[in-house]
Design an enzyme around this catalytic site. Structure first.
Site, PDB file in Angstrom:
ATOM      1  N   HIS A  59       0.995  -1.186  -0.143  1.00 44.76           N
ATOM      2  CA  HIS A  59      -0.011   0.055  -0.020  1.00 44.76           C
ATOM      3  C   HIS A  59       0.885   1.260  -0.084  1.00 44.76           C
ATOM      4  O   HIS A  59       0.418   2.306   0.210  1.00 44.76           O
ATOM      5  CB  HIS A  59      -0.844   0.225   1.121  1.00 44.76           C
TER       6      HIS A  59
ATOM      7  N   GLU B 287       2.552  -5.836  -3.966  1.00 46.16           N
ATOM      8  CA  GLU B 287       1.965  -4.702  -4.498  1.00 46.16           C
ATOM      9  C   GLU B 287       2.534  -3.406  -4.006  1.00 46.16           C
ATOM     10  O   GLU B 287       2.590  -3.526  -2.569  1.00 46.16           O
ATOM     11  CB  GLU B 287       0.656  -4.924  -4.602  1.00 46.16           C
TER      12      GLU B 287
ATOM     13  N   HIS C 126      -6.671  -3.108 -11.126  1.00 48.31           N
ATOM     14  CA  HIS C 126      -6.944  -2.793  -9.850  1.00 48.31           C
ATOM     15  C   HIS C 126      -8.536  -2.552 -10.055  1.00 48.31           C
ATOM     16  O   HIS C 126      -9.071  -1.951 -10.663  1.00 48.31           O
ATOM     17  CB  HIS C 126      -6.137  -1.668  -9.163  1.00 48.31           C
TER      18      HIS C 126
END
Length: 382
Positions: free
Chosen positions: A185, A209, A285
Site C-alpha cells: 500500500h 504490490e 485494480h
C-alpha cells in the site's frame, strides 16, 4: 444520437455511478470515483458534461481526446477518474446500440475465463486465516492481504517480524493450496521494503504490490533486482504516459491500472497493450463496484497478458452495500472454480437497479480513509 443528460449518484460504501442518457432512449452507466474524493470527481464530471451534452456518444475516441487535451492542465487522479466513468458509460451505450458486449467490439475473446482473487482483511494472523477459510468455501483460492501496518522510514525488527509472522502462519496453514499477494500500500520506505521483501521471499507470495509509492517508482527496478517475487503497481498511475515511464525503467512484473481511475476502457486498453510489449502481466485494480468490475473484465477478456482480476466481494470497506447490491443480473457475475466468465449482455453487461441506486444515493456517506500516525506523532502512510 445525442447525449441529453448526465446524472451522478454517490453511493455506499464509497462508490459513485453516473448515467448518460441519449435522445434515442439508450442509457449508459459508468463508475467515476476516487475513494475519499467522490465529491471532487463529481464536480469534474459535471464540468465535462457542459461539453458532452448534445454530442454524439458514438465518437468515443474524439470525446476522450477532447476531455483529456482540450484543457491546458490535464491528467491526475481527479480528472482521469471523471474521464474514466464517462468513457465506461460511452462504451456501454455503443455496445447496447450495436447489440454486442464491449469485448466483442474490441476484437473478441482471447480467453474463456479469468482467475479472480479476493481481498482478505484483518490485522491478526488468526483473523486472516479465518477469512481465507470462509472465502475458500465459496470457491476462491487466490487472495490479497495487507503486507504490513504502518511502518517507519527505518523501523525496528518487531515491525518486520509482525509482518513476516502473518505470512508464515498463512503458508503453514494452507501450504500450496492457495496463492496470495501482499499489498504494501505504499506504506513502506525503500530501505524497509528491501528488508521486508528479503524476509518474505521464503513464503513465495504471488506478488508484492506497491512496495513503495508510485512517486518513488525509481526503486521498482532496484527492488526487483534483489528478489524473485514479481513486483506489482499501477493503481496510483493515471495515464499511459505515467505507465510509459515505469515500463521503460523496468522492474514491474504486473501492471495494475484501475479502470475507474486511469481514463477508463479506452485508455486502459492502450496501457494493457503497452504492458504486453514489455512482457509485463496485467491485473486490473478493482476494489470498487460492479460497473468498475465489468469494465475490468472486458479488458481482461481482450488482453492476452491479463492474469487475474481483483474484485471487492466481502472487502472490509464494503459497509452499507456489497458488490452486487445494485445489480439485477447477479447471476452473470457468478464464478466457477474461482473464475469469471465473459459478460455476454450488450454493452458493459450490467443491468443496474436504478430505483435502488436513487434510494441509497439520498443517504450516501462521505467515505474517507483513516488518518494514521506513527508513535512519534508524525503522519503515516495509510
Amino acid at each position: 444520437m445525442k447525449i441529453t443528460h448526465i446524472t451522478t449518484y454517490r453511493l455506499p460504501p464509497r462508490w459513485m455511478f453516473l448515467k448518460i442518457e441519449t435522445d434515442e432512449g439508450v442509457v449508459g452507466w459508468g463508475e467515476p470515483v476516487i475513494e475519499g474524493r467522490a465529491r471532487t470527481v463529481e464536480a469534474a464530471v459535471h464540468e465535462f458534461a457542459d461539453y458532452l451534452i448534445g454530442k454524439d456518444p458514438a465518437r468515443i475516441n474524439d470525446l476522450w481526446q477532447v476531455m483529456y487535451r482540450a484543457g491546458f492542465y490535464r491528467g491526475g487522479p481527479i480528472m482521469m477518474s471523471a474521464i474514466a466513468g464517462i468513457d465506461q458509460a460511452l462504451w456501454d451505450i455503443k455496445g447496447k446500440v450495436l447489440n454486442a458486449p464491449v469485448w466483442q467490439l474490441m476484437g473478441g475473446l482471447v480467453r474463456d475465463k479469468i482467475k479472480a482473487y479476493s481481498w482478505v482483511g484483518g490485522d491478526r494472523p488468526a483473523d486472516v486465516i479465518d477469512g481465507i477459510e470462509k472465502l475458500r468455501g465459496i470457491g476462491f483460492d487466490t487472495f490479497k492481504l495487507n503486507g504490513c501496518e504502518e511502518m517507519g522510514v527505518i523501523d525496528n525488527s518487531r515491525a518486520v517480524d509482525a509482518a513476516v509472522n502473518t505470512v508464515a502462519q498463512i503458508r503453514e496453514a494452507f501450504g500450496s493450496e492457495i496463492e496470495f499477494g501482499l499489498d504494501f500500500h505504499g506504506r513502506v520506505s525503500a530501505p524497509m521494503a528491501k528488508v521486508l521483501i528479503k524476509e518474505l521471499e521464503p513464503y513465495r507470495p504471488l506478488f508484492i504490490e506497491e512496495p513503495v509509492l508510485a512517486e518513488q517508482a525509481e526503486y521498482y527496478p532496484r527492488l526487483a533486482a534483489q528478489t524473485h517475487i514479481p513486483i506489482a503497481a499501477g493503481e496510483r498511475m493515471f495515464s499511459r504516459f505515467e505507465f510509459k515511464r515505469v515500463l521503460d525503467a523496468g522492474g514491474l512484473g504486473i501492471l495494475q491500472p484501475d479502470l475507474s481511475h486511469a481514463g477508463g476502457i479506452t485508455e486502459c486498453y492502450k496501457i494493457a497493450g503497452m504492458a504486453e510489449a514489455y512482457d509485463v502481466a496485467l491485473a486490473p485494480h478493482c476494489p470498487l463496484g460492479p460497473i468498475a468490475l465489468a469494465a475490468c473484465l472486458h479488458i481482461d477478456f481482450v488482453s492476452r497478458n491479463a492474469v487475474f482480476q481483483e474484485q471487492s466481494m466481502g472487502i472490509h470497506y464494503n459497509k452499507g452495500a456489497e458488490l452486487l447490491d445494485f445489480v439485477k443480473n447477479k447471476e452473470d457475475f457468478s464464478m466457477d472454480g474461482g473464475f469469471f466468465k465473459p459478460l455476454t449482455k450488450p454493452g458493459l453487461g450490467v443491468d443496474i437497479d436504478e430505483a435502488r441506486v436513487i434510494e441509497l444515493s439520498k443517504s450516501a456517506p462521505d467515505w474517507s480513509n483513516p488518518l494514521w500516525r506513527h508513535a512519534d506523532g508524525s503522519v503515516a502512510e495509510w
